[in-house]
Design a protein around this motif. Structure first.
Motif, short mmCIF file in Angstrom:
data_model
loop_
_atom_site.label_atom_id
_atom_site.label_comp_id
_atom_site.label_asym_id
_atom_site.label_seq_id
_atom_site.Cartn_x
_atom_site.Cartn_y
_atom_site.Cartn_z
N GLN A 237 15.14 -27.85 41.23
CA GLN A 237 14.66 -29.01 40.48
C GLN A 237 13.61 -29.79 41.27
OE1 GLN A 237 17.35 -31.52 38.25
NE2 GLN A 237 18.99 -30.02 38.41
N ASP A 240 10.32 -27.87 41.02
CA ASP A 240 9.73 -28.06 39.69
C ASP A 240 9.13 -29.46 39.56
OD1 ASP A 240 10.51 -25.52 39.01
OD2 ASP A 240 12.29 -26.14 37.89
N ASN A 243 5.81 -29.73 41.33
CA ASN A 243 4.75 -29.02 40.61
C ASN A 243 4.15 -29.87 39.50
OD1 ASN A 243 4.88 -26.69 42.15
ND2 ASN A 243 6.41 -25.72 40.83
#
Length: 250
Positions: A237, A240, A243
């Motif tokens: 997580q 992500d 990103n």
């Protein structure tokens, strides 16, 4: 105050880099990666302050501090840098001979204020660390903003890249542990990950790593294995989130 010299003793590359970036803006510094290097440097060079990590290979921070106290500069202030936060641990560090302590994860402003107080001779004692709100925030932007006040954007981006690589290595160690529970490398990785995630404000990873390390030390291995699944999820997580995050966009 560049005339003031600080010895930074820290085996964790990411933490050492952050200490160097913070200290280097105001003071001269020399770095050591373990207690043995620290003792050698303290015998051959003069320092106005020593920041001493506690848990290190080759020689731990308490042993190194006591050897330095027996050397040619016994009055140099030595601050313990530690992830331990219990009041009994704090009292023990002071009784052992440290002048004060810095609790990981550090907060840059408070950290520099404490360092400056010792270099100016006032020696203001550190205050107990405030507890974070457990496990609620993937990345604490207040921590990142504090780091950016004392470090360049490029430096913090590099630190986060190194942290992501450390996360990847930890994931690999978890996979190895799942096939070979006798592996001893994983808990060291988790310990380092805990310190670095706390410093960077990656709260969910920090609290998961903290819980995993505690379960390991209590030999509650079934619960430890369950927490490893959570740790892998928190790392995923976090990756992500970064990103998609725009905090470094101009």
């Amino acid at each position: 105050m560049k005339s003031k010299r600080v010895l930074i003793v820290e085996d964790n590359d990411l933490n050492r880099m952050l200490f160097e970036n913070l200290i280097g803006q105001l003071f001269s510094f020399t770095s050591a990666k373990n207690g043995l290097e620290a003792v050698d440097l303290a015998e051959t060079q003069e320092f106005d302050l020593i920041l001493m990590d506690i848990q290190m290979p080759k020689m731990d921070g308490i042993t190194a501090m006591k050897k330095i106290r027996q050397g040619h500069n016994p009055a140099c202030p030595i601050l313990a840098v530690t992830a331990y936060a219990e009041e009994s641990d704090r009292h023990n560090f002071l009784e052992q001979g440290f002048d004060d302590f810095v609790t990981k994860p550090i907060r840059p402003r408070e950290f520099l204020q404490l360092v400056q107080s010792y270099l100016k001779g006032s020696g203001k004692k550190a205050q107990p660390a405030q507890k974070e709100e457990e496990g609620k925030i993937i990345l604490d932007k207040n921590v990142v903003e504090q780091l950016l006040k004392y470090n360049s954007k490029a430096a913090i981006q590099k630190v986060l890249e190194d942290f992501l690589e450390e996360c990847k290595e930890t994931e690999q160690q978890v996979l190895m542990y799942e096939t070979n529970p006798e592996s001893k490398n994983l808990i060291e990785k988790i310990h380092n990950l805990k310190g670095n995630s706390g410093t960077l404000g990656a709260q969910r990873i920090y609290f998961s790593a903290q819980k995993a390390e505690e379960l390991w030390r209590k030999e509650r291995f079934q619960e430890f294995s369950e927490e490893l699944k959570n740790l892998k999820n928190e790392i995923r997580q976090f990756r992500d989130f970064l990103n998609q995050e725009t905090i470094f966009d101009s």
